[in-house]
Design a protein around this motif. Structure first.
Motif, PDB file in Angstrom:
ATOM      1  N   UNK A 178      37.452  18.754  35.089  1.00  0.00           N
ATOM      2  CA  UNK A 178      37.346  17.438  34.460  1.00  0.00           C
ATOM      3  C   UNK A 178      36.412  17.553  33.253  1.00  0.00           C
ATOM      4  N   UNK A 179      36.594  16.656  32.274  1.00  0.00           N
ATOM      5  CA  UNK A 179      35.731  16.706  31.079  1.00  0.00           C
ATOM      6  C   UNK A 179      34.273  16.435  31.439  1.00  0.00           C
ATOM      7  N   UNK A 180      33.296  17.017  30.740  1.00  0.00           N
ATOM      8  CA  UNK A 180      33.500  18.003  29.656  1.00  0.00           C
ATOM      9  C   UNK A 180      33.976  19.333  30.241  1.00  0.00           C
ATOM     10  N   UNK A 181      35.075  19.847  29.695  1.00  0.00           N
ATOM     11  CA  UNK A 181      35.690  21.045  30.247  1.00  0.00           C
ATOM     12  C   UNK A 181      34.809  22.276  30.058  1.00  0.00           C
ATOM     13  N   UNK A 182      34.818  23.164  31.043  1.00  0.00           N
ATOM     14  CA  UNK A 182      34.124  24.448  30.891  1.00  0.00           C
ATOM     15  C   UNK A 182      35.027  25.420  30.122  1.00  0.00           C
ATOM     16  N   UNK A 183      34.539  26.627  29.935  1.00  0.00           N
ATOM     17  CA  UNK A 183      35.370  27.663  29.334  1.00  0.00           C
ATOM     18  C   UNK A 183      36.298  28.234  30.416  1.00  0.00           C
ATOM     19  N   UNK A 184      37.431  28.746  29.979  1.00  0.00           N
ATOM     20  CA  UNK A 184      38.368  29.404  30.893  1.00  0.00           C
ATOM     21  C   UNK A 184      37.663  30.473  31.725  1.00  0.00           C
ATOM     22  N   UNK A 185      36.714  31.146  31.083  1.00  0.00           N
ATOM     23  CA  UNK A 185      36.001  32.231  31.755  1.00  0.00           C
ATOM     24  C   UNK A 185      35.208  31.706  32.959  1.00  0.00           C
ATOM     25  N   UNK A 186      34.581  30.532  32.801  1.00  0.00           N
ATOM     26  CA  UNK A 186      33.822  29.948  33.914  1.00  0.00           C
ATOM     27  C   UNK A 186      34.759  29.565  35.062  1.00  0.00           C
ATOM     28  N   UNK A 187      35.939  29.068  34.724  1.00  0.00           N
ATOM     29  CA  UNK A 187      36.904  28.688  35.758  1.00  0.00           C
ATOM     30  C   UNK A 187      37.365  29.929  36.519  1.00  0.00           C
ATOM     31  N   UNK A 188      37.479  31.034  35.779  1.00  0.00           N
ATOM     32  CA  UNK A 188      38.035  32.262  36.353  1.00  0.00           C
ATOM     33  C   UNK A 188      37.176  32.833  37.471  1.00  0.00           C
ATOM     34  N   UNK A 189      35.898  32.472  37.481  1.00  0.00           N
ATOM     35  CA  UNK A 189      35.016  33.029  38.506  1.00  0.00           C
ATOM     36  C   UNK A 189      35.219  32.367  39.863  1.00  0.00           C
ATOM     37  N   UNK A 190      35.940  31.249  39.887  1.00  0.00           N
ATOM     38  CA  UNK A 190      36.105  30.515  41.144  1.00  0.00           C
ATOM     39  C   UNK A 190      37.536  29.999  41.271  1.00  0.00           C
ATOM     40  N   UNK A 191      38.462  30.918  41.503  1.00  0.00           N
ATOM     41  CA  UNK A 191      39.855  30.523  41.593  1.00  0.00           C
ATOM     42  C   UNK A 191      40.406  30.873  42.965  1.00  0.00           C
ATOM     43  N   UNK A 192      40.930  29.879  43.685  1.00  0.00           N
ATOM     44  CA  UNK A 192      41.512  30.171  44.995  1.00  0.00           C
ATOM     45  C   UNK A 192      42.657  31.180  44.887  1.00  0.00           C
ATOM     46  N   UNK A 193      42.668  32.110  45.840  1.00  0.00           N
ATOM     47  CA  UNK A 193      43.744  33.103  45.906  1.00  0.00           C
ATOM     48  C   UNK A 193      44.501  32.915  47.213  1.00  0.00           C
ATOM     49  N   UNK A 194      45.780  33.200  47.161  1.00  0.00           N
ATOM     50  CA  UNK A 194      46.632  33.055  48.333  1.00  0.00           C
ATOM     51  C   UNK A 194      47.498  34.292  48.450  1.00  0.00           C
ATOM     52  N   UNK A 195      47.774  34.680  49.679  1.00  0.00           N
ATOM     53  CA  UNK A 195      48.610  35.846  49.885  1.00  0.00           C
ATOM     54  C   UNK A 195      49.646  35.526  50.952  1.00  0.00           C
ATOM     55  N   UNK A 196      50.867  35.964  50.722  1.00  0.00           N
ATOM     56  CA  UNK A 196      51.896  35.732  51.725  1.00  0.00           C
ATOM     57  C   UNK A 196      52.711  37.003  51.903  1.00  0.00           C
ATOM     58  N   UNK A 197      53.059  37.283  53.154  1.00  0.00           N
ATOM     59  CA  UNK A 197      53.916  38.425  53.466  1.00  0.00           C
ATOM     60  C   UNK A 197      55.323  37.911  53.718  1.00  0.00           C
ATOM     61  N   UNK A 198      56.297  38.724  53.326  1.00  0.00           N
ATOM     62  CA  UNK A 198      57.697  38.417  53.623  1.00  0.00           C
ATOM     63  C   UNK A 198      58.129  37.040  53.134  1.00  0.00           C
ATOM     64  N   UNK A 199      58.118  36.903  51.836  1.00  0.00           N
ATOM     65  CA  UNK A 199      58.538  35.649  51.217  1.00  0.00           C
ATOM     66  C   UNK A 199      59.612  35.964  50.174  1.00  0.00           C
ATOM     67  N   UNK A 210      37.128  40.011  25.668  1.00  0.00           N
ATOM     68  CA  UNK A 210      36.609  40.369  26.989  1.00  0.00           C
ATOM     69  C   UNK A 210      36.784  39.196  27.938  1.00  0.00           C
ATOM     70  N   UNK A 211      36.654  37.985  27.421  1.00  0.00           N
ATOM     71  CA  UNK A 211      36.841  36.796  28.254  1.00  0.00           C
ATOM     72  C   UNK A 211      38.267  36.671  28.740  1.00  0.00           C
ATOM     73  N   UNK A 212      39.211  36.942  27.874  1.00  0.00           N
ATOM     74  CA  UNK A 212      40.617  36.852  28.263  1.00  0.00           C
ATOM     75  C   UNK A 212      40.949  37.918  29.303  1.00  0.00           C
ATOM     76  N   UNK A 213      40.432  39.101  29.083  1.00  0.00           N
ATOM     77  CA  UNK A 213      40.681  40.172  30.048  1.00  0.00           C
ATOM     78  C   UNK A 213      40.097  39.803  31.410  1.00  0.00           C
ATOM     79  N   UNK A 214      38.902  39.233  31.405  1.00  0.00           N
ATOM     80  CA  UNK A 214      38.245  38.874  32.662  1.00  0.00           C
ATOM     81  C   UNK A 214      38.965  37.718  33.369  1.00  0.00           C
ATOM     82  N   UNK A 215      39.519  36.803  32.599  1.00  0.00           N
ATOM     83  CA  UNK A 215      40.094  35.611  33.226  1.00  0.00           C
ATOM     84  C   UNK A 215      41.574  35.743  33.479  1.00  0.00           C
TER      85      UNK A 215
END
Ligand SMILES: [Zn+2]
Length: 237
Positions: A129-150, A227-232
């Protein structure tokens, strides 16, 4: 050949400009297939056969039917494949080799394929939500999901190294399961029974949100950009 249309830039997200600046309706005039994100980096969008789907960061997948929905960044094209994919099984680390990607290194292309995935690992950007952070800051806390046999569809783009900034260089792929309950930005996968296509583009259309005051006033930190794009985004080569 065909054209790849991109609205907004990845650099813009690094520059904290995450407000939506194009409607889904307008975007669909430029393609029936693509990927992107919604206002506030709200999830991962995949567009297949003119239908827009969003994976949100709690894992839920939404079919976006309100075409006034806004996106800050998206890439689309009209599906018009160049060739069938020349393999039956692939994973993210072998994709480039199997496509003989030395021939793709300096051009834009897309892959679009259906397969059985013994493993699908995605991440989903959480809404800001505004004020928006940088993409890089968002990248440090992104939910990950994994699924087998989909079973489902992978859709995404390859961008040449010199376009790292406008977009993410390398492969940027999104996934949608057949039952439309699992989707996201792909970190890794392993696929068999692959059927799909490669499409190459001889034109890259970069559309900018010229009506947007925030974008017009944005000052980019170019030194930190790559470097930010690579990291995010970490597009696979
Ligand atoms: Zn993505």
């Amino acid at each position: 050949m065909t054209s790849l249309y991109q609205h907004g830039t990845l650099a813009m997200l690094m520059g904290k400009q995450m407000q939506g600046t194009i409607t889904a309706a307008e975007l669909l005039k430029h393609g029936d297939t693509g990927i992107g994100t919604l206002t506030g980096l709200n999830g991962e969008v995949i567009i297949l056969e003119g239908q827009v789907y969003q994976a949100q960061s709690d894992g839920q997948v939404n079919h976006i039917t309100d075409l006034e929905t806004l996106l800050p960044f998206a890439s689309v094209h009209f599906y018009k494949p160049t060739q069938a994919l020349p393999f039956d099984a692939v994973d993210f680390t072998t994709l480039s080799d199997k496509l003989q990607a030395a021939q793709l290194r300096n051009i834009f292309s897309s892959v679009n394929f259906h397969a059985d995935f013994s493993r699908m690992h995605v991440r989903i950007a959480p809404k800001q939500v505004p004020p928006f952070p940088s993409l890089l800051e968002v990248a440090t806390n992104q939910p990950e999901f994994e699924m087998a046999n989909v079973t489902g569809t992978v859709m995404g783009y390859y961008a040449p190294e010199i376009f790292n900034g406008p977009t993410a260089a390398g492969w940027h792929l999104h996934f949608l399961s057949d039952d439309k309950t699992f989707a996201g930005h792909i970190l890794d996968f392993s696929a068999s029974h692959v059927t799909g296509t490669l499409q190459i583009f001889d034109e890259f259309v970069q559309h900018l949100p010229v009506q947007d005051a925030g974008f017009r006033a944005m000052a980019l930190d170019l030194e930190g950009l790559h470097s930010g794009i690579t990291a995010s985004e970490g597009g696979k080569k």
